[in-house]
Scaffold this motif. Structure first.
Motif, short mmCIF file in Angstrom:
data_model
loop_
_atom_site.label_atom_id
_atom_site.label_comp_id
_atom_site.label_asym_id
_atom_site.label_seq_id
_atom_site.Cartn_x
_atom_site.Cartn_y
_atom_site.Cartn_z
N ASP A 10 9.07 11.99 23.98
CA ASP A 10 8.59 13.13 23.21
C ASP A 10 9.57 14.29 23.34
OD1 ASP A 10 8.18 14.32 25.64
OD2 ASP A 10 6.00 14.27 25.54
N PRO A 11 9.43 15.33 22.50
CA PRO A 11 10.39 16.43 22.53
C PRO A 11 10.56 17.08 23.90
CG PRO A 11 9.05 16.56 20.56
CD PRO A 11 8.46 15.47 21.40
N SER A 12 9.50 17.09 24.72
CA SER A 12 9.59 17.71 26.05
C SER A 12 10.32 16.81 27.03
CB SER A 12 8.19 18.02 26.58
OG SER A 12 7.48 16.80 26.86
N GLY A 13 10.42 15.54 26.72
CA GLY A 13 11.06 14.60 27.62
C GLY A 13 10.18 14.19 28.79
N GLN A 14 8.92 14.61 28.77
CA GLN A 14 8.03 14.33 29.89
C GLN A 14 7.30 13.00 29.76
OE1 GLN A 14 7.91 16.44 32.63
NE2 GLN A 14 9.62 17.38 31.51
N SER A 15 7.18 12.49 28.55
CA SER A 15 6.47 11.23 28.36
C SER A 15 7.16 10.39 27.29
CB SER A 15 5.00 11.49 27.97
OG SER A 15 4.94 12.16 26.71
N ARG A 16 6.81 9.12 27.29
CA ARG A 16 7.41 8.18 26.34
C ARG A 16 6.30 7.55 25.49
NH1 ARG A 16 9.22 3.91 29.44
NH2 ARG A 16 10.85 3.27 27.96
N TYR A 17 6.70 7.16 24.31
CA TYR A 17 5.73 6.50 23.43
C TYR A 17 6.45 5.40 22.65
CZ TYR A 17 7.79 9.22 19.60
OH TYR A 17 8.66 9.75 18.69
N ALA A 18 5.66 4.45 22.18
CA ALA A 18 6.20 3.37 21.36
C ALA A 18 5.67 3.52 19.93
CB ALA A 18 5.79 2.02 21.92
N VAL A 19 6.53 3.27 18.98
CA VAL A 19 6.10 3.19 17.58
C VAL A 19 5.66 1.76 17.33
CG1 VAL A 19 6.83 3.32 15.18
CG2 VAL A 19 7.59 5.06 16.81
N VAL A 20 4.45 1.61 16.79
CA VAL A 20 3.85 0.28 16.58
C VAL A 20 3.73 0.01 15.09
CG1 VAL A 20 1.86 -1.20 17.01
CG2 VAL A 20 2.58 0.48 18.74
N ASP A 21 4.21 -1.16 14.69
CA ASP A 21 4.08 -1.61 13.30
C ASP A 21 2.85 -2.51 13.23
OD1 ASP A 21 4.54 -2.16 10.66
OD2 ASP A 21 6.16 -3.60 11.02
N PRO A 22 1.78 -2.07 12.55
CA PRO A 22 0.53 -2.84 12.54
C PRO A 22 0.68 -4.22 11.92
CG PRO A 22 0.19 -0.63 11.68
CD PRO A 22 1.66 -0.84 11.75
N ASP A 23 -0.13 -5.16 12.39
CA ASP A 23 -0.17 -6.50 11.80
C ASP A 23 -0.92 -6.52 10.47
OD1 ASP A 23 1.27 -7.64 13.85
OD2 ASP A 23 -0.49 -8.27 14.99
N VAL A 24 -1.90 -5.64 10.32
CA VAL A 24 -2.74 -5.66 9.13
C VAL A 24 -1.98 -5.10 7.93
CG1 VAL A 24 -3.75 -3.36 9.50
CG2 VAL A 24 -5.03 -5.09 8.22
N LYS A 25 -2.22 -5.70 6.76
CA LYS A 25 -1.67 -5.21 5.50
C LYS A 25 -2.81 -4.56 4.72
CE LYS A 25 2.21 -7.03 6.70
NZ LYS A 25 3.24 -6.14 7.31
N LEU A 26 -2.92 -3.25 4.87
CA LEU A 26 -4.08 -2.54 4.34
C LEU A 26 -4.21 -2.66 2.82
CD1 LEU A 26 -3.72 0.69 6.51
CD2 LEU A 26 -5.44 -1.11 6.78
N ASP A 27 -3.11 -2.69 2.12
CA ASP A 27 -3.16 -2.72 0.65
C ASP A 27 -3.69 -4.04 0.09
OD1 ASP A 27 -2.16 -0.17 0.56
OD2 ASP A 27 -0.08 -0.79 0.24
N SER A 28 -3.64 -5.11 0.88
CA SER A 28 -4.03 -6.42 0.36
C SER A 28 -5.41 -6.87 0.82
CB SER A 28 -2.99 -7.48 0.77
OG SER A 28 -2.90 -7.57 2.17
N LEU A 29 -6.11 -6.01 1.57
CA LEU A 29 -7.43 -6.40 2.09
C LEU A 29 -8.46 -6.47 0.97
CD1 LEU A 29 -7.63 -4.27 5.36
CD2 LEU A 29 -7.40 -6.75 5.21
N ILE A 30 -9.20 -7.56 0.95
CA ILE A 30 -10.29 -7.75 -0.01
C ILE A 30 -11.64 -7.76 0.71
CG2 ILE A 30 -11.29 -9.32 -1.73
CD1 ILE A 30 -8.46 -10.35 -2.26
N GLU A 31 -11.69 -8.46 1.82
CA GLU A 31 -12.91 -8.56 2.62
C GLU A 31 -12.55 -8.38 4.08
OE1 GLU A 31 -16.87 -11.38 2.65
OE2 GLU A 31 -14.92 -12.31 2.32
N VAL A 32 -13.41 -7.70 4.82
CA VAL A 32 -13.19 -7.46 6.24
C VAL A 32 -14.46 -7.83 7.01
CG1 VAL A 32 -11.47 -5.66 5.89
CG2 VAL A 32 -13.89 -5.05 5.99
N PHE A 33 -14.36 -7.77 8.34
CA PHE A 33 -15.50 -8.14 9.20
C PHE A 33 -15.72 -7.05 10.23
CE2 PHE A 33 -13.60 -11.85 7.37
CZ PHE A 33 -14.69 -12.57 6.93
N VAL A 34 -16.94 -6.53 10.23
CA VAL A 34 -17.32 -5.45 11.14
C VAL A 34 -17.91 -6.07 12.40
CG1 VAL A 34 -18.69 -3.36 11.43
CG2 VAL A 34 -17.81 -3.98 9.16
#
Length: 280
Positions: free
Chosen positions: A248-272
């Motif tokens: 991060d800009p302060s240099g005090q912590s680190r983070y990872a950028v995650v590329d999601p597995d889900v393709k939101l634009d192609s979803l037709i049906e989901v499960f809650v």
């Protein structure tokens, strides 16, 4: 006249005799061909006959077309109806195949996580902008949905969390939405952090795994799962893969950028996931 005949009679007689001889010779050599006069007449009349014949043929063609137009139109309508029926059958077959494949995958997920109680719902709307990334579902509280329920695909990939609810509808904040916050875990190293949405990353379709341990050694492609930390969300749901690790800009912590597995634009049906067992 008499004077003319007396003076020219012999010449006329000779001419008549010659014509008779010529006609006779022509008939003998023609062997059945038309005599010159008939030939001349037929030559003049032939184009007329051809024109009349062509006009008759054209008239017969027009008559046949007009007479059969209704019949041809009926046949065309029947063919178009048959094509429409066949196209509908193809669409129904493709939908049946898709649903069958989806159910197979869901059965595999249920075998792995027998503690999950699912409710299937259709995606009826979506909103993706610089400010939010949400889905609208076809079911709500009347189907047993509750705020905070996790939503997944048929393979168990995390889609988001129910954040608004009606009797027959629900709004889901997608995994990249800025209000998402849940425990995350890198499966290879067991490094834990907090999955968070980010305005800048949301426009790229990505999110953060924030507050990583100082000594965490992550590499691109590491798989990220939900950790279940806090006992609010199920553990072990697939989230995505690490794209890169940053400070991060302060240099005090680190983070990872995650590329999601889900393709939101192609979803037709989901499960809650309406119910699940807490993992101690």
């Amino acid at each position: 006249m008499k004077k003319f005949l007396r003076q020219n009679g012999l010449v006329l007689l000779i001419i008549a005799a010659l014509l008779s001889v010529l006609i006779g010779v022509g008939a003998a050599f023609s062997k059945g061909n038309a005599d010159p006069l008939s030939n001349a007449v037929n030559t003049l009349l032939s184009p007329v006959r051809n024109g009349v014949s062509a006009a008759v043929d054209w008239a017969e063609g027009v008559y046949t077309y007009v007479f059969r137009y209704g019949e041809i139109q009926d046949e065309l309508d029947q063919l178009q109806s048959q094509v429409a029926q066949l196209e509908e059958q193809v669409r129904a077959g493709e939908e049946a195949i898709r649903e069958n494949n989806q159910l197979r995958k869901l059965l595999g997920l249920q075998e792995r996580r027998r503690d999950f109680v699912f409710e299937a719902a259709k995606v009826t709307g979506r909103s993706t902008s610089n400010w939010e990334s949400t889905l609208t579902l076809s079911k709500g509280s009347s189907a047993g949905l509750a705020l905070g329920n996790c939503v997944v695909s048929e393979t168990g990939v995390l889609v988001g969390v129910v954040t608004e609810l009606g009797d027959n509808w629900a709004t889901v904040s997608s995994i990249i939405n800025v209000d998402i916050e849940m425990g995350g875990l890198v499966s290879r190293t067991l490094s834990a952090g907090i999955l968070e949405g980010d305005f800048d990353l949301m426009t790229q379709g990505k999110l953060k795994l924030n507050y990583l341990p100082t000594g965490a050694q992550l590499v691109s492609g590491d798989r990220v799962l939900t950790s279940g930390k806090g006992d609010v969300y199920p553990s072990g749901l697939a989230v995505g893969r690490v794209e890169g690790v940053f400070s991060d800009p302060s240099g005090q912590s680190r983070y990872a950028v995650v590329d999601p597995d889900v393709k939101l634009d192609s979803l037709i049906e989901v499960f809650v996931i309406k119910e699940f067992e807490l993992v101690e």
